[in-house]
Motif scaffolding. Structure first.
Motif, PDB file in Angstrom:
ATOM      1  N   VAL A 120       6.175 -25.361  87.797  1.00 41.13           N
ATOM      2  CA  VAL A 120       5.337 -24.451  88.589  1.00 41.13           C
ATOM      3  C   VAL A 120       6.227 -23.470  89.349  1.00 41.13           C
ATOM      4  CG1 VAL A 120       3.841 -24.369  90.640  1.00 41.13           C
ATOM      5  CG2 VAL A 120       3.294 -25.924  88.760  1.00 41.13           C
ATOM      6  N   THR A 136       6.268 -19.501  88.666  1.00 37.88           N
ATOM      7  CA  THR A 136       6.000 -18.589  89.780  1.00 37.88           C
ATOM      8  C   THR A 136       7.019 -17.449  89.790  1.00 37.88           C
ATOM      9  OG1 THR A 136       5.070 -20.422  91.023  1.00 37.88           O
ATOM     10  CG2 THR A 136       5.681 -18.486  92.298  1.00 37.88           C
ATOM     11  N   ILE A 189      -0.561 -21.420  94.752  1.00 36.50           N
ATOM     12  CA  ILE A 189      -0.186 -22.717  94.175  1.00 36.50           C
ATOM     13  C   ILE A 189      -0.946 -23.820  94.917  1.00 36.50           C
ATOM     14  CG2 ILE A 189       1.713 -24.358  93.810  1.00 36.50           C
ATOM     15  CD1 ILE A 189       3.628 -21.942  93.803  1.00 36.50           C
ATOM     16  N   CYS A 217      -1.174 -27.942  95.084  1.00 38.60           N
ATOM     17  CA  CYS A 217      -0.649 -29.185  94.512  1.00 38.60           C
ATOM     18  C   CYS A 217      -1.227 -30.406  95.212  1.00 38.60           C
ATOM     19  CB  CYS A 217       0.876 -29.223  94.492  1.00 38.60           C
ATOM     20  SG  CYS A 217       1.688 -28.314  95.784  1.00 38.60           S
ATOM     21  N   ILE A 225       1.409 -21.327  98.988  1.00 42.20           N
ATOM     22  CA  ILE A 225       1.511 -22.705  98.490  1.00 42.20           C
ATOM     23  C   ILE A 225       0.660 -23.623  99.360  1.00 42.20           C
ATOM     24  CG2 ILE A 225       3.081 -24.616  97.971  1.00 42.20           C
ATOM     25  CD1 ILE A 225       5.343 -22.548  97.760  1.00 42.20           C
ATOM     26  N   LEU A 273      -1.934 -21.471  90.250  1.00 43.62           N
ATOM     27  CA  LEU A 273      -1.383 -22.620  89.544  1.00 43.62           C
ATOM     28  C   LEU A 273      -1.829 -23.894  90.257  1.00 43.62           C
ATOM     29  CD1 LEU A 273       2.211 -21.121  89.163  1.00 43.62           C
ATOM     30  CD2 LEU A 273       0.658 -21.615  87.254  1.00 43.62           C
TER      31      LEU A 273
END
Ligand SMILES: Nc1nc2c(ncn2[C@@H]2O[C@H](COP(=O)(O)OP(=O)(O)OP(=O)(O)O)[C@@H](O)[C@H]2O)c(=O)[nH]1
Ligand SMILES: [Mg+2]
Length: 333
Positions: free
Chosen positions: A70, A74, A86, A88, A118, A150
């Motif tokens: 990832v 990016t 992002i 996660c 993120i 992502l």
């Protein structure tokens, strides 16, 4: 769920700021949506995501190198001038203990980049995966103008299906040495993968895993406009990731051209609609039951085993439906 309620001025301001590209406002709104309460509902109701962002799920077994990938992807997207979100999974699952700290290290270069947002999400509530609010967070990131989103998930079990529901392209990451675990997971992963990345290809066995997956894919009947690529990558050394990035972009284009993306989006909207409706109905019913002793009694008798859950639900449902039609008769001129 008080559907008539307005947004608080404070939240309305956050939405305005987010639309202007303010990262702190986006972070705060994500927190509100994660709480999954009335205010979160109002936020999702008021934003209008463009649906422009390409949503990519990166899933696979723990430690396969998903975060490293990832991170690399990016960088490629940033070179293309894309704004990246992002998401996660937070390490509340025993598989990925310490991942947040690890991810901070792995994605260090992007933490200070304004073009990258993120977000770690807690995995509470859903087994091993992201919570159901992930869809809301994707919508927020989309509304805030991200071009690529992502979503990294620790892919074991039900999770892959959740990812697929919410993304346009699914990258399944496997590693040569995963052995029997991979064998067990493969069947399910075959169904959802749009692209395979055999990561840690610096280790032995990567080549044979690529061949093995390719031969398994020959047996699966999938969309005939897209041939699922099986790529060998070394995320750590940034080898093969450029090709993975290209295939991700290529998949997007193929899906747009063939109408598959429109189909996926329609499916996502339907499942979102069902989820919202379910929530509304349950909230309305719960409220009605708690404010009506007769209905509450059905619930108590059901708990005591004197009434089956089916009977209790049917009685409550028919009482409330009858009441609703009587009200309608009364209000008719
Ligand atoms: N040898 C080798 N190691 C790699 C490669 N890519 C990643 N790693 C290492 O694998 C370990 C796990 O990487 P992560 O990116 O955290 O893996 P992950 O899949 O995100 O892990 P979880 O989120 O905990 O499931 C790290 O120590 C990485 O440095 C690679 O291509 N080759
Ligand atoms: Mg990770």
């Amino acid at each position: 769920m008080a559907t008539g309620r307005q947004l608080s001025t404070e939240t309305a301001k956050l939405i305005d700021d987010m639309l202007q590209g303010n990262a702190r406002a986006l972070a705060k709104l994500i927190t509100i949506v994660e709480e999954d309460d009335e205010e979160g509902y109002q936020v999702l109701r008021h934003i209008s995501p463009s649906g422009k962002a390409h949503r990519v799920g990166v899933t696979g077994p723990p430690g396969a190198g998903k975060s490293t990938l990832v991170n690399r992807l990016t960088s490629f997207a940033r070179q293309d001038g894309l704004r990246v979100g992002i998401i996660c999974a937070d390490p509340s699952s025993p598989f990925s203990r310490g991942a947040v700290l690890g991810d901070r290290v792995r994605m260090k270069q992007h933490y200070t980049d304004e073009g990258v947002h993120i977000r770690s999400m807690s995995t509470r509530g859903s087994l091993g995966g992201l919570p159901s609010t992930v869809h809301g967070v994707i919508k927020l990131m989309d509304a805030s103008g991200k071009d690529l989103i992502l979503v990294e998930t620790v892919g074991v079990g039900q999770m892959e299906l959740d990812v697929m529901e919410n993304v346009d392209t699914v990258v399944v990451t496997l590693v040569p040495e995963a052995g029997d675990d991979v064998q067990a997971m493969k069947a399910g992963l075959m169904e959802i993968a749009d692209i395979f990345a055999v990561n840690k290809a610096d280790r032995s066995g990567a080549g044979s895993l690529v061949v093995e997956i390719q031969s398994m894919l020959n047996l699966v009947d999938r969309d005939n406009c897209w041939t699922i690529p099986v790529l060998a990558t070394q995320a750590e050394n940034n080898i093969g990731v450029g090709e993975l990035y290209e295939q991700i972009c290529h998949h997007r284009k193929t899906c747009v051209d063939s109408g598959i993306l429109a189909e996926r989006r329609a499916r996502q909207r339907r499942s979102e609609f069902t989820a919202v409706l379910e929530k509304m109905v349950i909230q309305e019913f719960t409220k009605a039951i708690s404010s009506d002793p007769r209905l509450s009694r059905y619930v108590s008798r059901m708990s005591e085993g004197k009434l089956s859950p089916y009977e209790a639900a049917e009685k409550i449902f028919s009482t409330l439906s009858q009441r609703e039609s009587r009200n309608q008769e009364l209000t008719q001129p």
